[in-house]
Write a protein that holds these residues in place. Structure first.
Motif, PDB file in Angstrom:
ATOM      1  N   GLY A  19       0.787  -1.224   0.000  1.00 33.24           N
ATOM      2  CA  GLY A  19       0.000   0.000   0.000  1.00 33.24           C
ATOM      3  C   GLY A  19       0.813   1.264   0.000  1.00 33.24           C
ATOM      4  N   CYS A  20       2.108   1.179   0.113  1.00 37.22           N
ATOM      5  CA  CYS A  20       2.933   2.387   0.230  1.00 37.22           C
ATOM      6  C   CYS A  20       4.080   2.281  -0.753  1.00 37.22           C
ATOM      7  CB  CYS A  20       3.434   2.496   1.663  1.00 37.22           C
ATOM      8  SG  CYS A  20       4.606   3.816   1.923  1.00 37.22           S
ATOM      9  N   SER A  21       4.339   3.342  -1.491  1.00 32.30           N
ATOM     10  CA  SER A  21       5.388   3.266  -2.479  1.00 32.30           C
ATOM     11  C   SER A  21       6.756   3.614  -1.939  1.00 32.30           C
ATOM     12  CB  SER A  21       5.032   4.137  -3.690  1.00 32.30           C
ATOM     13  OG  SER A  21       4.305   5.271  -3.312  1.00 32.30           O
ATOM     14  N   ASP A  22       6.933   4.843  -1.463  1.00 30.71           N
ATOM     15  CA  ASP A  22       8.262   5.278  -1.080  1.00 30.71           C
ATOM     16  C   ASP A  22       8.470   5.425   0.413  1.00 30.71           C
ATOM     17  OD1 ASP A  22       8.147   7.448  -3.900  1.00 30.71           O
ATOM     18  OD2 ASP A  22       9.099   5.479  -3.732  1.00 30.71           O
ATOM     19  N   GLY A  23       7.382   5.398   1.218  1.00 27.66           N
ATOM     20  CA  GLY A  23       7.525   5.629   2.643  1.00 27.66           C
ATOM     21  C   GLY A  23       7.566   7.111   2.939  1.00 27.66           C
ATOM     22  N   ASP A  24       7.539   7.472   4.239  1.00 24.82           N
ATOM     23  CA  ASP A  24       7.443   8.865   4.650  1.00 24.82           C
ATOM     24  C   ASP A  24       8.667   9.679   4.242  1.00 24.82           C
ATOM     25  OD1 ASP A  24       4.999   8.567   5.692  1.00 24.82           O
ATOM     26  OD2 ASP A  24       5.664   8.281   7.774  1.00 24.82           O
ATOM     27  N   ASP A  25       9.823   9.034   4.131  1.00 24.90           N
ATOM     28  CA  ASP A  25      11.045   9.799   3.916  1.00 24.90           C
ATOM     29  C   ASP A  25      11.525   9.764   2.470  1.00 24.90           C
ATOM     30  OD1 ASP A  25      11.142  10.371   6.651  1.00 24.90           O
ATOM     31  OD2 ASP A  25      12.118   8.454   7.062  1.00 24.90           O
ATOM     32  N   GLY A  26      10.765   9.112   1.589  1.00 24.85           N
ATOM     33  CA  GLY A  26      11.262   8.929   0.236  1.00 24.85           C
ATOM     34  C   GLY A  26      10.707   9.916  -0.762  1.00 24.85           C
ATOM     35  N   ARG A  27      10.196  11.059  -0.342  1.00 30.53           N
ATOM     36  CA  ARG A  27       9.584  12.006  -1.262  1.00 30.53           C
ATOM     37  C   ARG A  27      10.612  13.058  -1.674  1.00 30.53           C
ATOM     38  NH1 ARG A  27       6.457  11.347   3.182  1.00 30.53           N
ATOM     39  NH2 ARG A  27       4.659   9.992   2.919  1.00 30.53           N
ATOM     40  N   THR A  28      10.929  13.036  -2.918  1.00 29.75           N
ATOM     41  CA  THR A  28      11.901  14.013  -3.413  1.00 29.75           C
ATOM     42  C   THR A  28      11.228  15.159  -4.147  1.00 29.75           C
ATOM     43  OG1 THR A  28      12.166  12.728  -5.447  1.00 29.75           O
ATOM     44  CG2 THR A  28      13.685  12.254  -3.618  1.00 29.75           C
ATOM     45  N   ASP A  29       9.923  15.028  -4.448  1.00 28.94           N
ATOM     46  CA  ASP A  29       9.246  16.071  -5.210  1.00 28.94           C
ATOM     47  C   ASP A  29       8.370  16.954  -4.339  1.00 28.94           C
ATOM     48  OD1 ASP A  29       7.306  14.280  -4.554  1.00 28.94           O
ATOM     49  OD2 ASP A  29       6.511  14.008  -6.588  1.00 28.94           O
ATOM     50  N   GLY A  30       8.405  16.774  -3.034  1.00 26.22           N
ATOM     51  CA  GLY A  30       7.615  17.588  -2.129  1.00 26.22           C
ATOM     52  C   GLY A  30       6.175  17.151  -1.985  1.00 26.22           C
ATOM     53  N   THR A  31       5.788  16.094  -2.664  1.00 24.88           N
ATOM     54  CA  THR A  31       4.410  15.601  -2.576  1.00 24.88           C
ATOM     55  C   THR A  31       4.188  14.875  -1.250  1.00 24.88           C
ATOM     56  OG1 THR A  31       4.288  15.312  -4.971  1.00 24.88           O
ATOM     57  CG2 THR A  31       2.664  14.118  -3.643  1.00 24.88           C
ATOM     58  N   VAL A  32       3.119  15.227  -0.586  1.00 33.40           N
ATOM     59  CA  VAL A  32       2.729  14.511   0.629  1.00 33.40           C
ATOM     60  C   VAL A  32       1.990  13.246   0.215  1.00 33.40           C
ATOM     61  CG1 VAL A  32       1.234  14.570   2.665  1.00 33.40           C
ATOM     62  CG2 VAL A  32       2.577  16.591   2.044  1.00 33.40           C
ATOM     63  N   ARG A  33       2.392  12.119   0.785  1.00 34.71           N
ATOM     64  CA  ARG A  33       1.704  10.859   0.494  1.00 34.71           C
ATOM     65  C   ARG A  33       1.091  10.324   1.784  1.00 34.71           C
ATOM     66  NH1 ARG A  33       2.536   9.682  -4.743  1.00 34.71           N
ATOM     67  NH2 ARG A  33       0.995   8.020  -4.491  1.00 34.71           N
ATOM     68  N   LEU A  34      -0.185  10.044   1.698  1.00 29.21           N
ATOM     69  CA  LEU A  34      -0.943   9.501   2.827  1.00 29.21           C
ATOM     70  C   LEU A  34      -1.375   8.082   2.516  1.00 29.21           C
ATOM     71  CD1 LEU A  34      -3.340  12.533   3.476  1.00 29.21           C
ATOM     72  CD2 LEU A  34      -1.220  12.005   4.703  1.00 29.21           C
ATOM     73  N   ARG A  35      -1.368   7.245   3.522  1.00 29.94           N
ATOM     74  CA  ARG A  35      -1.881   5.888   3.364  1.00 29.94           C
ATOM     75  C   ARG A  35      -3.263   5.798   4.011  1.00 29.94           C
ATOM     76  NH1 ARG A  35       1.322   2.557   6.356  1.00 29.94           N
ATOM     77  NH2 ARG A  35       2.543   4.304   7.130  1.00 29.94           N
ATOM     78  N   PHE A  36      -4.233   5.357   3.230  1.00 32.40           N
ATOM     79  CA  PHE A  36      -5.611   5.195   3.687  1.00 32.40           C
ATOM     80  C   PHE A  36      -5.932   3.712   3.686  1.00 32.40           C
ATOM     81  CE2 PHE A  36     -10.149   5.106   1.892  1.00 32.40           C
ATOM     82  CZ  PHE A  36     -10.710   4.905   3.141  1.00 32.40           C
ATOM     83  N   GLN A  37      -6.076   3.146   4.891  1.00 37.65           N
ATOM     84  CA  GLN A  37      -6.426   1.727   4.985  1.00 37.65           C
ATOM     85  C   GLN A  37      -7.936   1.592   5.077  1.00 37.65           C
ATOM     86  OE1 GLN A  37      -4.100  -1.196   7.250  1.00 37.65           O
ATOM     87  NE2 GLN A  37      -5.985  -1.658   8.371  1.00 37.65           N
ATOM     88  N   SER A  38      -8.526   0.994   4.056  1.00 36.04           N
ATOM     89  CA  SER A  38      -9.971   0.810   3.975  1.00 36.04           C
ATOM     90  C   SER A  38     -10.334  -0.636   4.305  1.00 36.04           C
ATOM     91  CB  SER A  38     -10.463   1.157   2.570  1.00 36.04           C
ATOM     92  OG  SER A  38     -11.811   0.774   2.400  1.00 36.04           O
ATOM     93  N   LEU A  39     -11.480  -0.800   4.945  1.00 33.37           N
ATOM     94  CA  LEU A  39     -11.988  -2.141   5.255  1.00 33.37           C
ATOM     95  C   LEU A  39     -13.167  -2.519   4.362  1.00 33.37           C
ATOM     96  CD1 LEU A  39     -11.843  -2.039   9.166  1.00 33.37           C
ATOM     97  CD2 LEU A  39     -10.109  -2.832   7.555  1.00 33.37           C
ATOM     98  N   ALA A  40     -13.422  -1.704   3.349  1.00 34.93           N
ATOM     99  CA  ALA A  40     -14.488  -2.043   2.407  1.00 34.93           C
ATOM    100  C   ALA A  40     -14.212  -3.430   1.828  1.00 34.93           C
ATOM    101  CB  ALA A  40     -14.537  -1.006   1.283  1.00 34.93           C
ATOM    102  N   TRP A  41     -15.271  -4.219   1.667  1.00 30.31           N
ATOM    103  CA  TRP A  41     -15.047  -5.574   1.156  1.00 30.31           C
ATOM    104  C   TRP A  41     -16.035  -5.956   0.048  1.00 30.31           C
ATOM    105  CZ3 TRP A  41     -18.897  -9.317   1.784  1.00 30.31           C
ATOM    106  CH2 TRP A  41     -19.922  -8.993   2.672  1.00 30.31           C
TER     107      TRP A  41
END
Length: 431
Positions: A19-41
């Motif tokens: 669910g996560c590509s680069d992790g919290d520290d891997g952003r070189t372009d300044g983009t904030v990345r959030l992880r949303f864990q959904s339980l929809a089934w």
């Protein structure tokens, strides 16, 4: 224990890697990345969630959200492991009755100052109470479902019994009489009602509210104790008598899940089954051609249609460095039109008043109108903020209620176990 912990950690790691590509520290372009864990089934629900995430990402290039698929079956242990490991998702989908221990443990952010006034005003106070502990809000309740009676319309119409409405429901006494009448009319081996009580505790507590049952009582010192009153005995007493005295409720379904009872409902073995509102989707998908069914309100007591619920919630992890951005995403997800999409996808009801007013949720088709009428009577589940409730439920209440419903113990022994044994459990969490 060590093996289970390592296995859980491995599960969390797999979820994070997918669910996560680069992790919290891997952003070189300044983009904030959030992880949303959904339980929809359910497919409709998963599709609605993924579509909304995609819409957010298209319109918010500086704050991108990664969709992570979780599971209701393992969410508590999975979240606990991820919290303790410092790898929790930023935005967390859960149920309000699972939040208390996480909130008191410091794992969830207080959302009080992060949410817009629009959202605060749109969701009624009784819904906010389900996710508020010690005056702080740890989740946004957004989907809820009452328990209703899904009935075989042909059997009901042929019996001549009064058909209840949300405005004029059956009382618990009338409900018992109706199931006797239906059982007599249906013939041997068939029953007026089937109670699927594999997980009996939440059903008992939540439906018990209609008769004034509370079971959990908080004292002036803030400590919670269990007391079993006459009001607490109305709902379980009705079920016990239907199974053991009247023989108007099937004994074999006591150990079943709701889904297990549907073939019997379709085949005319049971006239009615108390189920969560979202089970209507399974009825639509699985019922044989020509099966006529209807949605009826659950029995009511001195408190009318009052019923406890534990809404689905969206929370923010305390460790998230992007709490404001996460709260903004939650606000987007729960805009009234989006909340309607999520509700329809899950076949549930939105908590938001504007979303609930949508005409699509008031159509008689598939019982939507009945559920919408019941929404105003939904209340916070009795055990919502009780620390130690999961242990009380698993070790004390579940076996005691299962034995009571089957007739193995009487009401006096049920009360003794729930109160005496239950208070010993709760005391350990309130020192």
């Amino acid at each position: 224990m060590r093996a289970r912990t390592l296995a859980a950690a491995a599960t969390v790691l797999a979820l994070l890697l997918t669910g996560c590509s680069d992790g919290d520290d891997g952003r070189t372009d300044g983009t904030v990345r959030l992880r949303f864990q959904s339980l929809a089934w359910q497919k409709e629900s998963v599709d609605a969630n993924k579509e909304l995430v995609a819409e957010w990402n298209r319109t918010h290039p500086g704050v991108q959200v990664d969709y992570v698929q979780g599971s209701w079956d393992s969410v508590h242990d999975q979240l606990l492991t991820s919290f303790e490991g410092g790898e929790a998702p930023d935005i967390i989908h859960d149920a309000s009755d699972d939040l208390a221990d996480f909130a008191y443990g410091g794992y969830l952010a207080d959302l009080t100052g992060l949410l817009p006034q629009r959202l605060k005003d749109d969701i009624p106070r009784q819904s906010w109470e389900t996710a508020t502990f010690d005056g702080k809000t740890y989740g946004v309740p957004f989907l809820q479902e009452p328990r209703v009676l899904i009935a075989n319309k042909k059997i009901l119409d042929a019996s001549g019994v009064r058909v209840p409405t949300a405005a004029h429901p059956w009382s618990w006494a009338e409900f018992r009489e109706v199931t006797r009448t239906l059982t007599a009319a249906m013939g041997k081996g068939r029953y007026g009602v089937a109670w699927p009580l594999k997980e009996p505790v939440s059903v008992t507590l939540n439906l018990g509210l209609s008769a004034g049952g509370r079971l959990f009582h908080r004292g002036d010192d803030g400590k919670v104790t269990v007391r079993f009153t006459d009001a607490d005995g109305v709902m379980p007493g009705t079920v016990h008598d239907q199974v053991n005295t009247d023989r108007s409720a099937s004994r074999t379904t006591l150990g079943m899940s709701g889904s297990d009872t549907l073939p019997g409902l379709f085949g005319g073995k049971y006239a009615m089954v108390p189920l969560g509102f979202s089970f209507r989707q399974q009825v639509v998908q699985q019922a044989p051609k020509g099966f006529a069914w209807t949605v009826l309100p659950a029995p009511a007591g001195d408190e009318g249609n009052a019923q406890g619920v534990s809404p689905q919630t969206l929370s923010v992890a305390q460790d998230s460095p992007y709490k404001k951005e996460a709260a903004a995403f939650i606000d987007f997800m729960l805009q009234p039109p989006n909340m309607v999409r999520l509700a329809k996808g899950d076949w549930m009801l939105p908590t938001g008043t504007r979303a609930l007013a949508d005409p699509a949720l008031h159509t008689p088709k598939d019982g939507w109108a009945t559920g919408a009428e019941l929404a105003r009577s939904l209340r916070s589940a009795p055990a919502q903020s009780v620390r130690g409730y999961p242990e009380w439920k698993d070790k004390v209440a579940t076996p005691a209620l299962q034995e009571y419903y089957s007739g193995a113990i009487d009401r006096k022994e049920l009360e003794k176990r729930l109160v005496k044994d239950g208070n010993l459990v709760l005391a350990r969490y309130q020192r």
